[in-house]
Design a protein around this motif. Structure first.
Motif, PDB file in Angstrom:
ATOM      1  N   GLN A   1       0.843  -1.206   0.000  1.00  0.00           N
ATOM      2  CA  GLN A   1       0.000   0.000   0.000  1.00  0.00           C
ATOM      3  C   GLN A   1       0.872   1.247   0.000  1.00  0.00           C
ATOM      4  N   ARG A   2       1.594   1.460  -1.075  1.00  0.00           N
ATOM      5  CA  ARG A   2       2.505   2.596  -1.150  1.00  0.00           C
ATOM      6  C   ARG A   2       2.399   3.295  -2.509  1.00  0.00           C
ATOM      7  N   GLU A   3       2.673   4.611  -2.483  1.00  0.00           N
ATOM      8  CA  GLU A   3       2.706   5.412  -3.691  1.00  0.00           C
ATOM      9  C   GLU A   3       4.112   5.954  -3.899  1.00  0.00           C
ATOM     10  N   GLY A   4       4.353   6.512  -5.084  1.00  0.00           N
ATOM     11  CA  GLY A   4       5.619   7.171  -5.346  1.00  0.00           C
ATOM     12  C   GLY A   4       6.578   6.399  -6.218  1.00  0.00           C
ATOM     13  N   GLY A   5       6.247   5.146  -6.570  1.00  0.00           N
ATOM     14  CA  GLY A   5       7.073   4.370  -7.483  1.00  0.00           C
ATOM     15  C   GLY A   5       8.173   3.593  -6.792  1.00  0.00           C
ATOM     16  N   GLY A   6       8.568   2.477  -7.417  1.00  0.00           N
ATOM     17  CA  GLY A   6       9.689   1.690  -6.931  1.00  0.00           C
ATOM     18  C   GLY A   6       9.380   0.787  -5.761  1.00  0.00           C
ATOM     19  N   ASN A   7       8.098   0.540  -5.467  1.00  0.00           N
ATOM     20  CA  ASN A   7       7.735  -0.246  -4.288  1.00  0.00           C
ATOM     21  C   ASN A   7       7.304  -1.675  -4.602  1.00  0.00           C
ATOM     22  N   ASN A   8       7.073  -1.996  -5.864  1.00  0.00           N
ATOM     23  CA  ASN A   8       6.508  -3.287  -6.220  1.00  0.00           C
ATOM     24  C   ASN A   8       7.572  -4.371  -6.338  1.00  0.00           C
ATOM     25  N   TYR A   9       7.109  -5.631  -6.324  1.00  0.00           N
ATOM     26  CA  TYR A   9       7.989  -6.793  -6.395  1.00  0.00           C
ATOM     27  C   TYR A   9       7.699  -7.585  -7.670  1.00  0.00           C
ATOM     28  N   PHE A  10       8.773  -8.076  -8.307  1.00  0.00           N
ATOM     29  CA  PHE A  10       8.658  -8.815  -9.552  1.00  0.00           C
ATOM     30  C   PHE A  10       9.535 -10.064  -9.483  1.00  0.00           C
ATOM     31  N   ASN A  11       9.154 -11.078 -10.260  1.00  0.00           N
ATOM     32  CA  ASN A  11       9.981 -12.272 -10.472  1.00  0.00           C
ATOM     33  C   ASN A  11      10.459 -12.878  -9.148  1.00  0.00           C
ATOM     34  N   ASP A  12      11.735 -13.157  -9.014  1.00  0.00           N
ATOM     35  CA  ASP A  12      12.226 -13.846  -7.817  1.00  0.00           C
ATOM     36  C   ASP A  12      12.043 -13.019  -6.549  1.00  0.00           C
ATOM     37  N   ALA A  13      11.963 -11.694  -6.685  1.00  0.00           N
ATOM     38  CA  ALA A  13      11.726 -10.854  -5.509  1.00  0.00           C
ATOM     39  C   ALA A  13      10.355 -11.144  -4.897  1.00  0.00           C
TER      40      ALA A  13
ATOM     41  N   LYS B   1       8.996 -14.196  -4.786  1.00  0.00           N
ATOM     42  CA  LYS B   1       9.202 -15.418  -3.998  1.00  0.00           C
ATOM     43  C   LYS B   1       9.870 -15.104  -2.666  1.00  0.00           C
ATOM     44  N   GLU B   2      10.854 -14.241  -2.712  1.00  0.00           N
ATOM     45  CA  GLU B   2      11.565 -13.891  -1.479  1.00  0.00           C
ATOM     46  C   GLU B   2      10.637 -13.191  -0.490  1.00  0.00           C
ATOM     47  N   LYS B   3       9.832 -12.248  -0.980  1.00  0.00           N
ATOM     48  CA  LYS B   3       8.943 -11.513  -0.084  1.00  0.00           C
ATOM     49  C   LYS B   3       7.840 -12.398   0.452  1.00  0.00           C
ATOM     50  N   LEU B   4       7.266 -13.236  -0.385  1.00  0.00           N
ATOM     51  CA  LEU B   4       6.188 -14.115   0.079  1.00  0.00           C
ATOM     52  C   LEU B   4       6.713 -15.192   1.029  1.00  0.00           C
ATOM     53  N   SER B   5       7.936 -15.623   0.823  1.00  0.00           N
ATOM     54  CA  SER B   5       8.545 -16.565   1.779  1.00  0.00           C
ATOM     55  C   SER B   5       8.670 -15.916   3.149  1.00  0.00           C
ATOM     56  N   GLU B   6       9.002 -14.647   3.137  1.00  0.00           N
ATOM     57  CA  GLU B   6       9.131 -13.900   4.385  1.00  0.00           C
ATOM     58  C   GLU B   6       7.776 -13.713   5.068  1.00  0.00           C
ATOM     59  N   LEU B   7       6.714 -13.535   4.246  1.00  0.00           N
ATOM     60  CA  LEU B   7       5.391 -13.216   4.786  1.00  0.00           C
ATOM     61  C   LEU B   7       4.466 -14.413   4.920  1.00  0.00           C
ATOM     62  N   LYS B   8       4.896 -15.580   4.481  1.00  0.00           N
ATOM     63  CA  LYS B   8       3.982 -16.704   4.268  1.00  0.00           C
ATOM     64  C   LYS B   8       3.104 -17.011   5.482  1.00  0.00           C
ATOM     65  N   ASN B   9       3.664 -16.958   6.659  1.00  0.00           N
ATOM     66  CA  ASN B   9       2.909 -17.310   7.860  1.00  0.00           C
ATOM     67  C   ASN B   9       2.574 -16.085   8.714  1.00  0.00           C
ATOM     68  N   SER B  10       2.540 -14.924   8.075  1.00  0.00           N
ATOM     69  CA  SER B  10       2.302 -13.677   8.796  1.00  0.00           C
ATOM     70  C   SER B  10       1.012 -13.016   8.339  1.00  0.00           C
ATOM     71  N   GLY B  11       0.305 -12.437   9.295  1.00  0.00           N
ATOM     72  CA  GLY B  11      -0.898 -11.679   8.958  1.00  0.00           C
ATOM     73  C   GLY B  11      -0.590 -10.439   8.151  1.00  0.00           C
ATOM     74  N   GLU B  12       0.682 -10.037   8.121  1.00  0.00           N
ATOM     75  CA  GLU B  12       1.096  -8.870   7.351  1.00  0.00           C
ATOM     76  C   GLU B  12       0.855  -9.060   5.858  1.00  0.00           C
ATOM     77  N   ARG B  13       0.609 -10.293   5.449  1.00  0.00           N
ATOM     78  CA  ARG B  13       0.218 -10.536   4.048  1.00  0.00           C
ATOM     79  C   ARG B  13      -0.958  -9.674   3.619  1.00  0.00           C
ATOM     80  N   ALA B  14      -1.823  -9.329   4.555  1.00  0.00           N
ATOM     81  CA  ALA B  14      -3.026  -8.557   4.243  1.00  0.00           C
ATOM     82  C   ALA B  14      -2.701  -7.184   3.666  1.00  0.00           C
ATOM     83  N   VAL B  15      -1.499  -6.690   3.935  1.00  0.00           N
ATOM     84  CA  VAL B  15      -1.093  -5.371   3.445  1.00  0.00           C
ATOM     85  C   VAL B  15      -0.819  -5.393   1.947  1.00  0.00           C
ATOM     86  N   PHE B  16      -0.507  -6.558   1.402  1.00  0.00           N
ATOM     87  CA  PHE B  16      -0.126  -6.699   0.001  1.00  0.00           C
ATOM     88  C   PHE B  16      -1.297  -7.211  -0.829  1.00  0.00           C
ATOM     89  N   ILE B  17      -1.268  -6.863  -2.113  1.00  0.00           N
ATOM     90  CA  ILE B  17      -2.190  -7.484  -3.062  1.00  0.00           C
ATOM     91  C   ILE B  17      -1.364  -8.059  -4.209  1.00  0.00           C
TER      92      ILE B  17
END
Length: 487
Positions: free
Chosen positions: A378-390, A392-408
């Motif tokens: 939930q950020r504006e201003g550019g450069g905040n999104n994740y692509f490709n292997d990034a 996987k890395e971010k979702l691995s970090e968030l997989k068991n966290s309620g913080e997943r709700a912040v992302f779409i």
């Protein structure tokens, strides 16, 4: 300086001296037109903003469709901004884990409880699209592609001024080289772009409705703002065409200048403010202390017109956009089935990542095929999104966290490519690009009466096919304009 080539095979054949000559001519026009930003390089005051040497092609039918659709998007965003329950339901889980969105919502709640709020709404929005082919193997042209929404921007909407100037440069080059060998680069009608004029007219309309002839427009800008020249084009247009005084300050400068009287009138150094125009306030880093939050609340609770209001800011969050793409949601907000169909035709799949069966399913799919998705916070201003292997890395970090709700999670748009030359301050690069087309919209409402609801010109940003995400301000993209094809 160099003649660099990247990406797939390039078809346009121009001699190096022809490119060099066009580059020098375009570069001179850029300085004349002020297509510049403040430089971070020692010894340079300013440098040219990147832009393309010729306009990119787009089917006229697609362009016209998006221009005609913009007032419907304007109305939709306004409806959301006035529907507290919809925003609360949509953002409820985000508020639990994202402190910045929660603080914005706290300000929103306080404003809603205040009896001195302004009844005038002024909004500049921009809907950004890319043509979607659905195939990585598409070649030049639209290839039957359809425009798909990348995002809706409701705060600090930039480059109305510069997009107009780049459009003018492309028109000048088209005239100057009509009969030369490089004239083939400028074939086709270049779409007109009066963004700054239309936006300044909307701001002037809101200012007049405020009804205080001595009141000013307050531009809230970033510290060390590099993009001040784009902002200046809009502010100058407002002053010259409408004789409205503009003052500009950062949050830190305003701390000891601002007062709100018993009637809710906002003043800066005893000068009344009619409109607060935010080119800041979109990122948590811009609120380093409680002083910034206190100031923001004071501004929002005043009678001054806010552009945008905190309600509009929240209406443009990524989570709201994901919820809108869900089945039957648009139908609950819009009664006209044709408008629903048209807006929905611009959607790609967007998915919640809550800790439930559906969220777990989408996490697994994104982990297996990250190239098919974009992960957005939930950020504006550019450069905040994740692509490709990034991803996987971010979702691995968030997989068991309620913080997943912040992302779409969003289906990745696969655009067709074109050939271009991107100009920077001291070089040019011949490469394959993709385009992102933004349609500006303006909306002015007093109470329930809509005074203005229209499109307001456009912005094209083009980037190398090698880039996942790029912005003109955060580097990687270039300003561009549209030349119509016959489709």
């Amino acid at each position: 300086r160099g003649y660099e080539t990247t990406g797939r095979a390039l078809k346009i054949e121009l001699k190096m001296d022809e490119i060099e000559s066009l580059w020098r001519e375009a570069r001179d026009h850029a300085f004349q037109s002020g297509i510049v930003k403040k430089s971070k390089n020692p010894g340079k005051e300013v440098e040219i903003l990147p832009f393309t040497l010729w306009p990119s092609q787009l089917p006229r039918s697609h362009f016209d469709f998006l221009v005609q659709l913009q007032p419907d998007y304007n109305l939709l965003i306004d409806k959301i901004s006035r529907n507290r329950q919809f925003m609360l339901n949509s953002l409820e889980r985000v508020l639990q884990y994202d402190d910045f969105t929660r603080r914005l919502f706290d300000v929103y709640n306080a404003v809603e409880a205040n009896n001195q709020n302004c009844d005038i709404t002024l909004a500049f929005v921009r809907c950004d699209y890319m043509l979607h082919t659905g195939s990585c193997d598409d070649t030049d042209g639209s290839g039957g592609a359809w425009p798909k929404l990348v995002e809706v921007n409701t705060i600090s909407v930039a480059y109305a001024g510069m997009s107009l100037e780049v459009n003018n440069i492309h028109r000048v080059l088209q005239v100057n080289h009509e009969d030369s060998t490089s004239g083939k680069l400028y074939k086709g009608e270049i779409a007109s772009n009066d963004s700054v004029v239309i936006i300044s007219n909307a701001m002037a309309t809101a200012w007049k409705e405020y009804g205080r002839p001595k009141a000013v427009v307050l531009l809230i800008k970033l510290e060390n703002e590099a993009n001040i020249f784009d902002q200046g084009k809009l502010m100058s247009c407002l002053s010259l065409r409408h004789q409205i005084k503009v003052i500009g300050h950062t949050f830190s400068q305003l701390h000891d200048m601002v007062k709100v009287d018993s009637d809710g009138r906002l003043t800066v150094n005893d000068i009344e403010v009619a409109i607060v125009y935010y080119r800041s306030a979109y990122d948590p880093k811009l609120f380093p202390t409680e002083k910034e939050w206190s100031l923001y609340l004071l501004l929002e609770q005043s009678r001054a017109i806010k552009c945008p209001s905190v309600a509009y800011h929240l209406s443009g969050t990524k989570k709201i956009q994901q919820v809108l793409s869900s089945p039957a949601v648009l139908e609950g907000l819009i009664s006209d089935p044709v408008v629903v169909r048209n807006i929905r035709s611009t959607f790609v799949g967007q998915y919640s990542l809550y800790q439930d069966l559906e969220g777990d399913k989408m996490v697994d799919m994104a982990m297996k095929n990250p190239q098919n998705y974009v992960l957005k916070p939930q950020r504006e201003g550019g450069g905040n999104n994740y692509f490709n292997d990034a991803i996987k890395e971010k979702l691995s970090e968030l997989k068991n966290s309620g913080e997943r709700a912040v992302f779409i999670l969003m289906d990745r748009i696969v655009p067709p490519t074109q050939e271009s030359v991107i100009i920077t301050h001291d070089k040019y690069c011949h490469l394959r690009i993709t385009n992102e087309l933004g349609i500006f919209g303006v909306f002015v409402r007093k109470g329930d009466e809509i005074l203005i609801n229209s499109s307001a010109g456009y912005l094209v940003r083009s980037k190398s096919v090698a880039e996942n995400e790029a912005g003109v301000s955060v580097a990687g993209a270039a300003l561009d304009s549209v030349a119509f094809t016959n489709q």
